[in-house]
Design a protein around this motif. Structure first.
Motif, PDB file in Angstrom:
ATOM      1  N   LYS A 125       0.906  -9.967  20.479  1.00 29.73           N
ATOM      2  CA  LYS A 125       2.090  -9.354  21.075  1.00 29.73           C
ATOM      3  C   LYS A 125       2.062  -8.283  21.931  1.00 29.73           C
ATOM      4  N   ASN A 126       1.154  -7.181  21.572  1.00 28.56           N
ATOM      5  CA  ASN A 126       0.851  -5.743  22.363  1.00 28.56           C
ATOM      6  C   ASN A 126       0.394  -6.241  23.700  1.00 28.56           C
ATOM      7  N   SER A 127       1.037  -5.663  24.531  1.00 28.21           N
ATOM      8  CA  SER A 127       0.702  -5.936  26.125  1.00 28.21           C
ATOM      9  C   SER A 127      -0.842  -5.840  26.491  1.00 28.21           C
ATOM     10  N   ARG A 128      -1.286  -4.606  25.550  1.00 25.50           N
ATOM     11  CA  ARG A 128      -2.631  -4.120  25.992  1.00 25.50           C
ATOM     12  C   ARG A 128      -3.942  -5.004  25.287  1.00 25.50           C
ATOM     13  N   THR A 129      -3.418  -5.678  24.144  1.00 27.54           N
ATOM     14  CA  THR A 129      -4.740  -6.427  23.573  1.00 27.54           C
ATOM     15  C   THR A 129      -4.318  -8.023  23.661  1.00 27.54           C
ATOM     16  N   LYS A 130      -3.135  -8.371  23.933  1.00 29.64           N
ATOM     17  CA  LYS A 130      -2.817  -9.762  24.133  1.00 29.64           C
ATOM     18  C   LYS A 130      -3.798 -10.468  25.329  1.00 29.64           C
ATOM     19  N   TYR A 131      -4.240  -9.709  26.197  1.00 27.63           N
ATOM     20  CA  TYR A 131      -5.034 -10.259  27.034  1.00 27.63           C
ATOM     21  C   TYR A 131      -6.466 -10.675  26.549  1.00 27.63           C
ATOM     22  N   TYR A 132      -7.004  -9.908  25.486  1.00 28.10           N
ATOM     23  CA  TYR A 132      -8.294 -10.356  25.017  1.00 28.10           C
ATOM     24  C   TYR A 132      -7.976 -11.474  23.823  1.00 28.10           C
ATOM     25  N   PHE A 133      -6.835 -11.312  23.065  1.00 29.43           N
ATOM     26  CA  PHE A 133      -6.508 -12.592  22.247  1.00 29.43           C
ATOM     27  C   PHE A 133      -6.375 -13.808  23.079  1.00 29.43           C
ATOM     28  N   ASP A 134      -5.640 -13.769  24.358  1.00 30.20           N
ATOM     29  CA  ASP A 134      -5.560 -14.961  24.891  1.00 30.20           C
ATOM     30  C   ASP A 134      -6.865 -15.411  25.528  1.00 30.20           C
ATOM     31  N   GLY A 164      -9.989 -24.447  22.754  1.00 31.80           N
ATOM     32  CA  GLY A 164      -9.937 -23.587  23.976  1.00 31.80           C
ATOM     33  C   GLY A 164      -9.718 -24.578  25.202  1.00 31.80           C
ATOM     34  N   LYS A 165     -10.790 -25.592  25.477  1.00 33.48           N
ATOM     35  CA  LYS A 165     -10.174 -26.489  26.606  1.00 33.48           C
ATOM     36  C   LYS A 165      -8.858 -27.020  26.681  1.00 33.48           C
ATOM     37  N   MET A 166      -8.560 -27.448  25.411  1.00 34.88           N
ATOM     38  CA  MET A 166      -7.081 -28.014  25.354  1.00 34.88           C
ATOM     39  C   MET A 166      -5.990 -26.990  25.581  1.00 34.88           C
ATOM     40  N   MET A 167      -6.278 -25.778  25.311  1.00 38.38           N
ATOM     41  CA  MET A 167      -5.143 -24.676  25.476  1.00 38.38           C
ATOM     42  C   MET A 167      -5.241 -24.482  26.854  1.00 38.38           C
ATOM     43  N   GLN A 168      -6.331 -24.476  27.569  1.00 37.72           N
ATOM     44  CA  GLN A 168      -6.565 -24.141  28.899  1.00 37.72           C
ATOM     45  C   GLN A 168      -5.870 -25.127  29.924  1.00 37.72           C
ATOM     46  N   LYS A 169      -5.942 -26.454  29.490  1.00 36.15           N
ATOM     47  CA  LYS A 169      -5.494 -27.408  30.155  1.00 36.15           C
ATOM     48  C   LYS A 169      -3.817 -27.505  29.895  1.00 36.15           C
ATOM     49  N   ALA A 170      -3.243 -27.183  28.804  1.00 33.26           N
ATOM     50  CA  ALA A 170      -2.053 -27.011  28.533  1.00 33.26           C
ATOM     51  C   ALA A 170      -1.238 -25.789  29.504  1.00 33.26           C
ATOM     52  N   VAL A 171      -2.000 -24.807  29.267  1.00 33.99           N
ATOM     53  CA  VAL A 171      -1.478 -23.693  30.192  1.00 33.99           C
ATOM     54  C   VAL A 171      -1.698 -23.869  31.761  1.00 33.99           C
ATOM     55  N   GLY A 228       2.614 -17.766  29.486  1.00 41.31           N
ATOM     56  CA  GLY A 228       2.445 -17.807  28.207  1.00 41.31           C
ATOM     57  C   GLY A 228       0.913 -17.447  27.838  1.00 41.31           C
ATOM     58  N   ASN A 229       0.139 -16.974  28.954  1.00 42.36           N
ATOM     59  CA  ASN A 229      -1.233 -16.600  28.505  1.00 42.36           C
ATOM     60  C   ASN A 229      -1.636 -15.385  29.677  1.00 42.36           C
ATOM     61  N   GLU A 230      -1.916 -14.272  29.157  1.00 43.14           N
ATOM     62  CA  GLU A 230      -2.288 -13.185  30.067  1.00 43.14           C
ATOM     63  C   GLU A 230      -3.363 -13.255  30.973  1.00 43.14           C
ATOM     64  N   VAL A 231      -4.443 -14.199  30.460  1.00 43.94           N
ATOM     65  CA  VAL A 231      -5.624 -14.439  31.451  1.00 43.94           C
ATOM     66  C   VAL A 231      -4.933 -15.124  32.701  1.00 43.94           C
ATOM     67  N   ALA A 281     -12.064 -17.660  42.395  1.00 46.69           N
ATOM     68  CA  ALA A 281     -13.013 -16.557  41.904  1.00 46.69           C
ATOM     69  C   ALA A 281     -13.015 -16.334  40.260  1.00 46.69           C
ATOM     70  N   HIS A 282     -12.029 -17.500  39.729  1.00 43.35           N
ATOM     71  CA  HIS A 282     -11.850 -17.259  38.202  1.00 43.35           C
ATOM     72  C   HIS A 282     -12.369 -18.385  37.555  1.00 43.35           C
ATOM     73  N   TRP A 283     -12.977 -18.290  36.442  1.00 39.47           N
ATOM     74  CA  TRP A 283     -13.573 -19.454  35.584  1.00 39.47           C
ATOM     75  C   TRP A 283     -12.633 -20.235  35.097  1.00 39.47           C
ATOM     76  N   ALA A 284     -11.256 -19.849  34.787  1.00 42.19           N
ATOM     77  CA  ALA A 284     -10.255 -20.616  34.049  1.00 42.19           C
ATOM     78  C   ALA A 284      -9.505 -21.414  34.988  1.00 42.19           C
ATOM     79  N   PHE A 285      -9.953 -21.621  36.227  1.00 42.31           N
ATOM     80  CA  PHE A 285      -9.302 -22.444  37.467  1.00 42.31           C
ATOM     81  C   PHE A 285     -10.235 -23.636  37.581  1.00 42.31           C
ATOM     82  N   PRO A 286     -10.215 -24.663  37.489  1.00 49.73           N
ATOM     83  CA  PRO A 286     -11.409 -25.838  37.797  1.00 49.73           C
ATOM     84  C   PRO A 286     -11.007 -25.948  39.374  1.00 49.73           C
TER      85      PRO A 286
END
Length: 403
Positions: free
Chosen positions: A240-249, A259-266, A296-299, A323-328
């Protein structure tokens, strides 16, 4: 629900009493319907323990979808906005939504638009809802905006249910495995301790380990409870902390399989939200701001923010995404085609459909793979304890036979 103390007048004269309602406005409406003209009303202060505590959005997603469908149907039938709001407030079973709608009804009677009135209740009405309603009011197509919202939330609810169903089985089996393990260590293993002590020989390493674990569970179980509470608190703060949520996500997205399932859902949620906002004529920069908040995902949210900044500079919205790996490539290519052809909402809708189907496939595969895996893990845990108990017993039987 709150408790109110009132004074007023009815046909018999002055009256007073107490009433339970979601808000002061609802209390006044109830009393008016009972023929009481209120002269004064005050909320009775209650202790913290007697109050209802809600966490997150007090209106469930499926309840909100039903509300949207009913809202759209009433407007299409020609019912006025004020009457529609009153009817929905009377028939809804959710006390928080009822209270909000009663407040909105009063604001509507004072001449305020529904979007402005609903913006006072941000715990119930998300920024996406408020902006799409505002666009519907401006375009005179509120019923269409409500239909789009209902369709959006229905698909979002369906995706959430698929993910929960995929995660429910391992969670339930995991809890059962821990419960069985604790029962064996606390109730079964201690019955053999005296027998092994009388035996006096050297015990196998696996038996020694299980006996020590059993002793720890009986004498220092509270240490595990403290560790569990600390772990839950740490994860809650970290997520929930804004500074650490990025690393959690980021950690969630990097998990194998899940992780793949969550990536597709986001990605499905991001593209579906953008498509719904564009279809309702919400300005693109404003739509990007809303998506950044609700994705719902900081990344992914950070990339959306970079895309909005690129758009403000006159660049393509897909530049940061590429330029980002999370976007196919599928996402960036479809969005680029939508930009070039002026059919961005259509392309985003197709991408959302694709990833929602992908989530469904992945969840089905996970359920079929996790079931045997969890059974093997449960069998291994129980089997380890059984073997640790049985091996020394064989030695005891052998010594007895020799004698």
């Amino acid at each position: 629900m709150a408790k109110f103390q009132y004074t007023g007048r009815d046909r018999k004269g002055k009256t007073q009493g107490n009433l339970v309602a979601s808000s002061k406005r609802e209390a006044v409406v109830k009393l008016s319907q009972s023929g009481i003209k209120v002269t004064s009303i005050e909320e009775v202060q209650q202790s913290v323990l007697s109050k209802n505590i809600t966490i997150g959005n007090p209106v469930k997603l499926h309840q909100f979808v039903i509300f949207l469908r009913q809202f759209s149907t009433l407007l299409k039938a020609g019912v006025t906005m004020v009457d529609t709001t009153r009817i929905l407030a009377e028939q809804t079973e959710n006390k928080h939504l009822r209270s909000a709608l009663l407040d909105i009804e009063q604001d509507l009677r004072e001449g305020n638009p529904f979007s402005a009135a609903s913006s006072k209740h941000t715990r119930i009405f998300a920024p996406m809802f408020i902006n799409m309603i505002r666009a519907g009011e401006a375009g005179g197509n509120m019923d269409e905006s409500l239909d789009r919202l209902a369709g959006h939330y229905e698909k979002q609810h369906a995706t959430q249910q698929k993910i929960r169903s995929a995660l429910a089985y391992p969670v339930v089996v995991g809890i059962m495995a821990i419960a069985v393990l604790i029962f064996l260590l606390v109730a079964i293993v201690p019955t053999f301790v005296d027998m092994y002590a009388d035996f006096g020989g050297d015990l196998p390493a696996i038996t020694v380990f299980v006996l020590k674990a059993s002793h720890f569970m009986q004498s220092a179980w509270y240490v595990l409870v403290i560790i569990l509470i600390a772990l839950i608190a740490f994860i809650s703060f970290f997520s929930k902390n804004s500074r650490t949520k990025y690393y959690f996500d980021l950690f969630i997205l990097r998990l194998p399989v899940f992780g793949k399932m969550m990536q597709k859902a986001v990605l499905a949620r991001m593209t579906r939200t953008l498509s719904s906002l564009f279809s309702s004529s919400v300005p693109i920069l404003q739509a990007m701001n809303i998506v950044e908040e609700v994705v719902g995902n900081e990344v992914i949210g950070n990339v959306v923010k970079e895309s909005r900044d690129a758009l403000e500079k006159g660049q393509s919205i897909t530049l940061p995404m590429k330029a980002h790996w999370a976007f196919p490539p599928l996402v960036t290519q479809m969005i680029a085609i939508g930009e070039q052809t002026g059919a961005l909402d259509t392309m985003l809708n197709k991408v959302a459909d694709f990833y929602e189907r992908e989530v469904e496939v992945v969840t089905d595969q996970l359920k079929s793979l996790i079931e045997p895996l969890m059974i093997v893990i449960l069998a291994a845990l129980v089997g380890t304890i059984v073997i640790s108990i049985m091996v020394p017993m064989f030695d005891i039987f052998n010594q007895v036979n020799k004698q």
